[in-house]
Design a protein around this motif. Structure first.
Motif, mmCIF file in Angstrom:
data_model
loop_
_atom_site.group_PDB
_atom_site.id
_atom_site.type_symbol
_atom_site.label_atom_id
_atom_site.label_comp_id
_atom_site.label_asym_id
_atom_site.label_seq_id
_atom_site.Cartn_x
_atom_site.Cartn_y
_atom_site.Cartn_z
ATOM 1 N N ALA A 141 -47.943 81.328 90.289
ATOM 2 C CA ALA A 141 -46.952 81.912 89.387
ATOM 3 C C ALA A 141 -45.539 81.690 89.922
ATOM 4 C CB ALA A 141 -47.218 83.409 89.225
ATOM 5 N N PRO A 142 -44.519 81.735 89.051
ATOM 6 C CA PRO A 142 -43.137 81.722 89.541
ATOM 7 C C PRO A 142 -42.892 82.983 90.375
ATOM 8 C CG PRO A 142 -43.226 81.349 87.168
ATOM 9 C CD PRO A 142 -44.586 81.789 87.579
ATOM 10 N N PHE A 143 -42.008 82.882 91.335
ATOM 11 C CA PHE A 143 -41.725 84.028 92.199
ATOM 12 C C PHE A 143 -40.796 85.022 91.511
ATOM 13 C CE2 PHE A 143 -43.116 81.151 95.632
ATOM 14 C CZ PHE A 143 -44.004 82.013 96.266
ATOM 15 N N PHE A 144 -40.964 86.283 91.851
ATOM 16 C CA PHE A 144 -40.090 87.361 91.402
ATOM 17 C C PHE A 144 -38.733 87.228 92.102
ATOM 18 C CE2 PHE A 144 -38.665 91.855 91.813
ATOM 19 C CZ PHE A 144 -38.615 92.196 90.463
ATOM 20 N N ALA A 145 -38.765 87.059 93.425
ATOM 21 C CA ALA A 145 -37.547 86.878 94.225
ATOM 22 C C ALA A 145 -37.491 85.446 94.744
ATOM 23 C CB ALA A 145 -37.526 87.870 95.387
ATOM 24 N N SER A 146 -36.294 84.934 94.918
ATOM 25 C CA SER A 146 -36.115 83.549 95.337
ATOM 26 C C SER A 146 -36.607 83.327 96.766
ATOM 27 C CB SER A 146 -34.634 83.174 95.255
ATOM 28 O OG SER A 146 -33.896 83.871 96.259
ATOM 29 N N PHE A 147 -36.806 82.057 97.097
ATOM 30 C CA PHE A 147 -37.218 81.697 98.455
ATOM 31 C C PHE A 147 -36.180 82.163 99.472
ATOM 32 C CE2 PHE A 147 -36.941 78.652 101.989
ATOM 33 C CZ PHE A 147 -38.217 78.794 102.527
ATOM 34 N N GLU A 148 -34.913 81.993 99.147
ATOM 35 C CA GLU A 148 -33.843 82.386 100.070
ATOM 36 C C GLU A 148 -33.868 83.895 100.319
ATOM 37 O OE1 GLU A 148 -33.273 78.508 98.548
ATOM 38 O OE2 GLU A 148 -33.508 80.396 97.425
ATOM 39 N N ALA A 149 -34.069 84.661 99.250
ATOM 40 C CA ALA A 149 -34.108 86.123 99.402
ATOM 41 C C ALA A 149 -35.313 86.555 100.219
ATOM 42 C CB ALA A 149 -34.128 86.787 98.022
ATOM 43 N N GLY B 205 -28.271 88.549 89.261
ATOM 44 C CA GLY B 205 -29.046 87.980 88.163
ATOM 45 C C GLY B 205 -30.109 86.987 88.598
ATOM 46 N N ASN B 206 -30.499 87.032 89.860
ATOM 47 C CA ASN B 206 -31.500 86.091 90.382
ATOM 48 C C ASN B 206 -32.925 86.578 90.202
ATOM 49 O OD1 ASN B 206 -29.385 84.481 91.258
ATOM 50 N ND2 ASN B 206 -29.308 85.454 93.278
ATOM 51 N N ILE B 207 -33.088 87.833 89.803
ATOM 52 C CA ILE B 207 -34.413 88.442 89.661
ATOM 53 C C ILE B 207 -34.551 88.948 88.219
ATOM 54 C CG2 ILE B 207 -35.749 90.503 90.285
ATOM 55 C CD1 ILE B 207 -34.879 90.171 93.147
ATOM 56 N N PRO B 208 -35.727 88.719 87.599
ATOM 57 C CA PRO B 208 -36.903 88.042 88.147
ATOM 58 C C PRO B 208 -36.870 86.540 87.892
ATOM 59 C CG PRO B 208 -37.431 88.944 85.996
ATOM 60 C CD PRO B 208 -35.984 89.322 86.271
ATOM 61 N N GLY B 209 -37.560 85.786 88.743
ATOM 62 C CA GLY B 209 -37.749 84.368 88.489
ATOM 63 C C GLY B 209 -38.693 84.193 87.310
ATOM 64 N N THR B 210 -38.483 83.179 86.510
ATOM 65 C CA THR B 210 -39.305 82.974 85.317
ATOM 66 C C THR B 210 -39.701 81.504 85.172
ATOM 67 O OG1 THR B 210 -37.323 82.618 83.962
ATOM 68 C CG2 THR B 210 -38.194 84.873 84.063
ATOM 69 N N ARG B 211 -40.616 81.262 84.269
ATOM 70 C CA ARG B 211 -40.987 79.893 83.925
ATOM 71 C C ARG B 211 -39.907 79.272 83.034
ATOM 72 N NH1 ARG B 211 -46.019 78.582 85.301
ATOM 73 N NH2 ARG B 211 -47.575 80.216 85.568
ATOM 74 N N ASN B 212 -39.942 77.952 82.948
ATOM 75 C CA ASN B 212 -39.123 77.249 81.981
ATOM 76 C C ASN B 212 -39.906 77.224 80.670
ATOM 77 O OD1 ASN B 212 -37.653 75.445 80.414
ATOM 78 N ND2 ASN B 212 -37.161 74.107 82.137
ATOM 79 N N THR B 213 -39.825 78.338 79.930
ATOM 80 C CA THR B 213 -40.659 78.474 78.730
ATOM 81 C C THR B 213 -40.286 77.470 77.648
ATOM 82 O OG1 THR B 213 -39.206 80.270 77.994
ATOM 83 C CG2 THR B 213 -41.246 80.893 79.101
ATOM 84 N N GLU B 214 -39.036 77.044 77.614
ATOM 85 C CA GLU B 214 -38.630 76.056 76.607
ATOM 86 C C GLU B 214 -39.424 74.764 76.782
ATOM 87 O OE1 GLU B 214 -34.654 73.622 75.049
ATOM 88 O OE2 GLU B 214 -34.458 75.211 76.566
#
Length: 429
Positions: free
Chosen positions: A46-54, A206-215
């Protein structure tokens, strides 16, 4: 090095305990604590909720010395394949000690693992076993000892709990989302202060939550042909059929409903969606795994040739009166056919006379399964499309269908001229 492999999405008190155990070992040995942190997609695809950096910052604040990213795996491969690759990476990097959490007695985990090692089974570990993935990690670590002549020593701690309940990252994320991206007290009490601070900063930015590219995801699912979708890794014929029947998709949850109808569970659904989103083909997965096979990292029961061999065995047992499940069981027990799988064979076509003039030797044929469940192909000629069901003996039709439903074995097809007319030459792998 002392290693931990994780998502840490977000880092909670159970993760802090893991890092704390690693720090104890570090104090005794002088080795650094290294987190192998999944990047891009989670271990559950799944896409992550928080970024890799965070998440990296959270882990470092919790006491880790260094972060190593693991990426490019979890939108392409099931966990049965990512685990050997991740363990091999850690061993090659020099990790000597591995820390993990387990609900059951470590002695039981090792005992279960030895049983699977003895039978050479690393992918078919029953789902009802507690800490199934920890058992897999231990078993594969032992298997890779043959390859590297060294392995990691495992250190287990109890799983993190609050009031007797296991801390679940999924539940923590759900609570934050349901609280309009505010961190409720029930969540904050199981997070270290540093994690709370980092999460609040990420939410504010505005970095959370991570999402899919639904488009991209929905466009591919709404407009792609059956043969295009069947060429995507982790989609079988039934999934493609339900996806086509369920069009027009306007939201991701509608796709989930179609995949559920095809018998996909949550983990496989996430992997399939990730593969569609990233346009991961069967060929891409096959070649990736063949490379790891060449390096001796993939256990024998998971090799591409073994997947093909299993399909051949099951199709061969039809004449013996065995069901697919019975044949599969016999295969796992070591039964084999005398003859080897065919990697190239011909299939007949149903062609109409007016279509013949447009055909040319060597044309690429696109395989698909039609709405009636028949194996078929499509040829794109200068005058338009020619579609035809494939004519195959029963055994070969079953073999081809099993390969189609393997989700990862690529199949190539091209038009060839034989003495008795036009045929489709099929090539496996």
């Amino acid at each position: 090095m002392i290693g931990i492999s994780a998502d840490f999405d977000p880092v909670h008190l159970g993760h802090v305990d893991l890092i704390g155990k690693a720090r104890e070992l570090s104090d005794e040995t002088g080795k650094e604590v290294v987190i192998y942190l999944n990047k891009g997609y989670s271990a559950n695809h799944a896409p992550f909720f928080a970024s890799f950096e965070a998440r990296s910052r959270m882990a470092l604040e919790a006491g880790a010395d260094r972060i190593v990213p693991i990426e490019g795996l979890h939108h392409r491969l099931t966990m049965a394949y990512t685990v050997p690759i991740r363990i091999a990476m850690m061993i090659q990097d020099g990790v000597t000690d591995y820390v993990d959490a387990a609900e059951v007695n470590p002695a039981k985990i090792k005992n279960y693992a030895r049983g699977f090692i003895k039978r050479g089974i690393f992918s078919g570990i029953p789902r009802n076993l507690p800490n199934r993935n920890v058992i897999r990690w231990y078993a594969v670590n032992e298997f890779l000892y043959q390859r590297f002549n060294r392995k990691m020593e495992f250190h287990f701690i109890p799983e993190g709990k609050v009031n007797g309940e296991k801390i679940s990252g999924r539940e923590l994320r759900r609570e934050i989302l349901e609280n309009n991206l505010q961190i409720p007290r029930s969540v904050a009490k199981v997070l270290p202060e540093s994690t709370v601070t980092i999460l609040e900063e990420e939410i504010e930015q505005g970095n959370i939550p991570g999402t899919r590219n639904t488009e991209v995801l929905l466009k591919r699912l709404n407009t792609s042909s059956r043969h295009y979708l069947l060429n995507i890794a982790h989609l079988n014929a039934e999934a493609v059929e339900h996806i086509v029947q369920g069009r027009w998709y306007q939201a991701e949850n509608q796709v989930w409903a179609s995949l559920r109808q095809a018998g996909y569970g949550p983990v496989l659904s996430r992997l399939a969606l990730s593969a569609v989103e990233e346009d991961v083909t069967r060929r891409e997965v096959y070649e990736l795994l063949k490379g790891y096979e060449k390096d001796g990292i993939i256990p024998p029961d998971q090799t591409m040739d073994r997947v093909i061999e299993r399909a051949w065995f099951v199709s061969s047992m039809g004449k013996e009166g065995l069901t697919s499940s019975e044949a599969h069981k016999k295969f796992l027990e070591g039964a084999r056919t005398r003859d080897k799988p065919e990697y190239s064979f011909d299939a007949g076509l149903h062609l109409r006379s007016f279509e013949l003039s447009a055909l040319e030797e060597g044309m690429k044929a696109h395989l698909y399964v039609d709405k009636r469940g028949n194996l078929a192909c499509e040829l794109k000629t200068k005058e338009g499309k020619v579609k035809s069901p494939l004519k195959l003996p029963g055994k070969m039709a079953t073999y081809l269908r099993l390969l189609v439903d393997s989700q990862i074995i690529p199949l190539q097809a091209q038009l060839v001229k034989r003495k008795r007319g036009w045929r489709i030459k099929l090539t496996v792998g």
